[in-house]
Design an enzyme around this catalytic site. Structure first.
Site, mmCIF file in Angstrom:
data_model
loop_
_atom_site.group_PDB
_atom_site.id
_atom_site.type_symbol
_atom_site.label_atom_id
_atom_site.label_comp_id
_atom_site.label_asym_id
_atom_site.label_seq_id
_atom_site.Cartn_x
_atom_site.Cartn_y
_atom_site.Cartn_z
ATOM 1 N N SER A 6 29.247 64.941 18.332
ATOM 2 C CA SER A 6 28.491 65.727 17.496
ATOM 3 C C SER A 6 28.702 67.148 17.900
ATOM 4 O O SER A 6 29.182 67.554 18.735
ATOM 5 C CB SER A 6 26.869 65.240 17.739
ATOM 6 O OG SER A 6 26.215 66.296 18.295
ATOM 7 N N LYS A 7 28.349 67.934 16.658
ATOM 8 C CA LYS A 7 28.407 69.504 16.935
ATOM 9 C C LYS A 7 27.974 69.948 18.513
ATOM 10 O O LYS A 7 28.220 70.979 18.923
ATOM 11 C CB LYS A 7 27.774 70.161 15.715
ATOM 12 C CG LYS A 7 28.551 69.950 14.488
ATOM 13 C CD LYS A 7 27.486 70.590 13.325
ATOM 14 C CE LYS A 7 28.224 70.253 12.143
ATOM 15 N NZ LYS A 7 27.162 70.530 11.009
#
Length: 503
Positions: free
Chosen positions: A263-264
């Site tokens: 994920s970011k």
RNA sequence: UCCCAUAUAGUCUAGUGGUUAGGAUAUGGCCCUUUCAAGGCCGAGACCCGAGUUCAAUUCUCGGUAUGGGAACCA
């Protein structure tokens, strides 16, 4: 029928690597089938909108070499390509759903929904849903008298529109990478289609847009697999089942260590964005570009994360990937994000570039370090000497700074082992010998030094390392005579004399 | 908890009802280079588990287990 695919990110932040890969596969598929590739912006969540994210996405993909045929930045036959600008369209289709009975108004407040979930949980139901059972206990156009519904709508009371999911129905669809997937409609809840702010949810918007834009293949991440039955139900409710796009759900990219999908939020642990990205808090993350990756290396690495052409072929440019690409050869299992392979690709691609092609990127690296940019001829020699031994563009400078600056520090470990007590005297002597060299060429320097070494019955194995340390300050690098030739006579003599300072 | 998906060396993967299960990367060693890198050679390392079908299962079937995803007025 010609292929139409889309990449549909939401502008909520940086474009992470999983998104880049999704875009890449869509791009390859479109090119392969000579179809169209659309960039659509899914900005239906106004609370998560991030200024500049849209441009960032476009620029990032452009750097990667991924181009669109139409989209928010290019225009095209399906304008607008930004969902926030298509609000009216969804409202119209939502009304159609209400009229046909496939959808209904719901007036429950967030508090009431929470209460409902709490109530269900209390009575032992593990995953509370707003569905064919529970909707009869809630405030919606199925339970409220017709007049009250009308009154509330007319009065502007907040409401959402939900899909009336059939109670007992088997929903099946064929996924291009996974085969048939079957889910019972009792597992699907009455999803919100239109939010109380008048915006559609993702589910509503993607179906309406994919249909109206004529999308033939939906290629997206596996996180959407579970909601695909809902989308199928929606196509059905609209009567669009005949032209429903084909689905291909891509395996997720997993964190390199530990568990979970990438994920970011992992961006501070390892590179994730193509280009540098600054988040809402003002924190900047370096992108692959800033870290010295070449776009062709990143793309090649990503292409093979979940797809392969079937043989042993690994080094492929976009043209070759396009030629070899097929949905059937996409893998089914999640893949760990292991940058070691990406680094190897980068090294390969760095060496594939000609010296001339590296001049500009290397100049940029020099600029970053505030190093004065020498002539192209000097740079060319520098590049050809260093190219074989670097992994990243930044390594040219990190490992070859001494080409531009007189060493101020000398590698401690190497010094301890190789800088013998006689070394300072040797360097002075070598400097004297070099002074007489007219033709300042590698071969001349080499024979001059070797001649001197044998005359004094010294060992090359002792002299050469010391010579390297004096000239470069390091214990490794290209042949030292090459370095000496490149930096020139004056600088070489200077460094040899300065080496007497080495303790 | 429920639903869905997935499972070949550390990692990315190829492949098969009978193979010494292939490649890449990472890793260890040697050679080359008096360095480092690159290159060359060699090595170690895998079919999730259990049943069933079969002469034969890593491959087909079922069951477990594990992992991942989903279960929002987020996408």
């Amino acid at each position: 029928m010609s292929v139409v695919v889309r990449f549909a990110p939401s502008p909520t932040g940086g474009l992470h690597i999983g998104g880049v890969r999704t875009a890449l596969y869509n791009y390859l598929f479109a090119r392969k089938h000579k179809g169209r590739f659309i960039l659509r912006i899914e900005d239906t969540d106004q609370t998560r909108f991030v200024e500049g994210a849209e441009d960032y996405i476009i620029n990032s993909l452009k750097w990667c070499g991924i181009e669109f045929n139409e989209g928010v930045h290019l225009g095209g036959p399906c304008v607008p390509y930004r969902q926030s600008e298509r609000k009216e369209l969804y409202a119209g289709y939502a009304r159609q759903l209400i009229e046909s009975g496939a959808g209904y108004y719901a007036f429950d407040t967030p508090t009431e929904l929470d209460e409902m979930r709490a109530r269900l949980e209390a009575s032992g139901i593990k995953s509370p849903q707003y569905n064919s059972i529970t909707r009869s206990t809630m405030k919606n156009s199925l339970t409220l008298p017709q007049e009250e519904v009308q009154r509330r709508v007319d009065a502007g009371d907040p409401y959402v529109i939900r899909l009336k999911v059939p109670r007992k129905e088997e929903v099946r669809f064929h996924d291009e990478v996974r085969g048939w997937v079957v889910i019972h409609s009792s597992q699907v809840d009455d999803k919100v289609l239109m939010k109380s702010d008048g915006m559609p949810t993702y589910h509503m918007a993607n179906v309406v847009d994919d249909h109206t834009m004529g999308i033939t293949h939906v290629i997206r991440g596996e996180e959407w697999l579970s909601s695909t039955p809902l989308h199928v139900l929606l196509y059905r409710a609209f009567g669009w089942e005949d032209t429903m796009p084909k689905f291909a759900h891509l395996p997720l990219i997993l964190k390199p260590e530990g568990t979970g999908k990438l994920s970011k939020r992992d961006a501070d642990k390892f590179p994730q964005f193509p280009l540098a990205f600054t988040d809402a808090e003002g924190k900047t993350y370096k992108g692959f570009k800033e870290l010295g990756y070449l776009p062709e290396a990143l793309i090649n690495f990503l292409a093979l994360l979940g797809w392969n052409p079937g043989g042993d072929e690994e080094i492929m440019d976009l043209d070759r990937m396009t030629e070899a690409f097929s949905l059937e050869r996409i893998g089914k299992s999640g893949t760990k994000y292991d940058l070691a392979k990406a680094e190897w690709f980068n090294q390969v691609y760095l060496r594939k570039r000609t010296d001339e092609e590296l001049i500009e990127p290397v100049k940029i690296e020099l600029q970053k370090e505030g190093i004065e940019i020498p002539t192209d001829a000097f740079l060319l020699r520098f590049i050809s000497l260093m190219k074989e031994r670097v992994t990243f563009l930044k390594d040219f400078i990190a490992q070859g700074r001494y080409f531009f600056e007189t060493p101020q520090v000398y590698d401690e470990g190497f010094k301890q082992n190789k800088w013998v007590p006689e070394a300072p005297v040797w360097m002075i002597e070598i400097a004297k010998q070099f002074e007489t060299v007219e033709n300042w060429q590698t071969s001349e320097l080499e024979s001059c030094l070797k001649h001197w070494v044998s005359k004094h019955e010294l060992s090359l194995g002792k002299v050469l390392p010391a010579f390297r340390l004096a000239i470069t300050g390091l214990g490794y690098g290209p042949v030292t005579f090459e370095v000496a030739q490149t930096i020139g006579k004056t600088e070489t003599l200077l460094r040899l004399n300065k080496a007497t300072e080495i303790k």
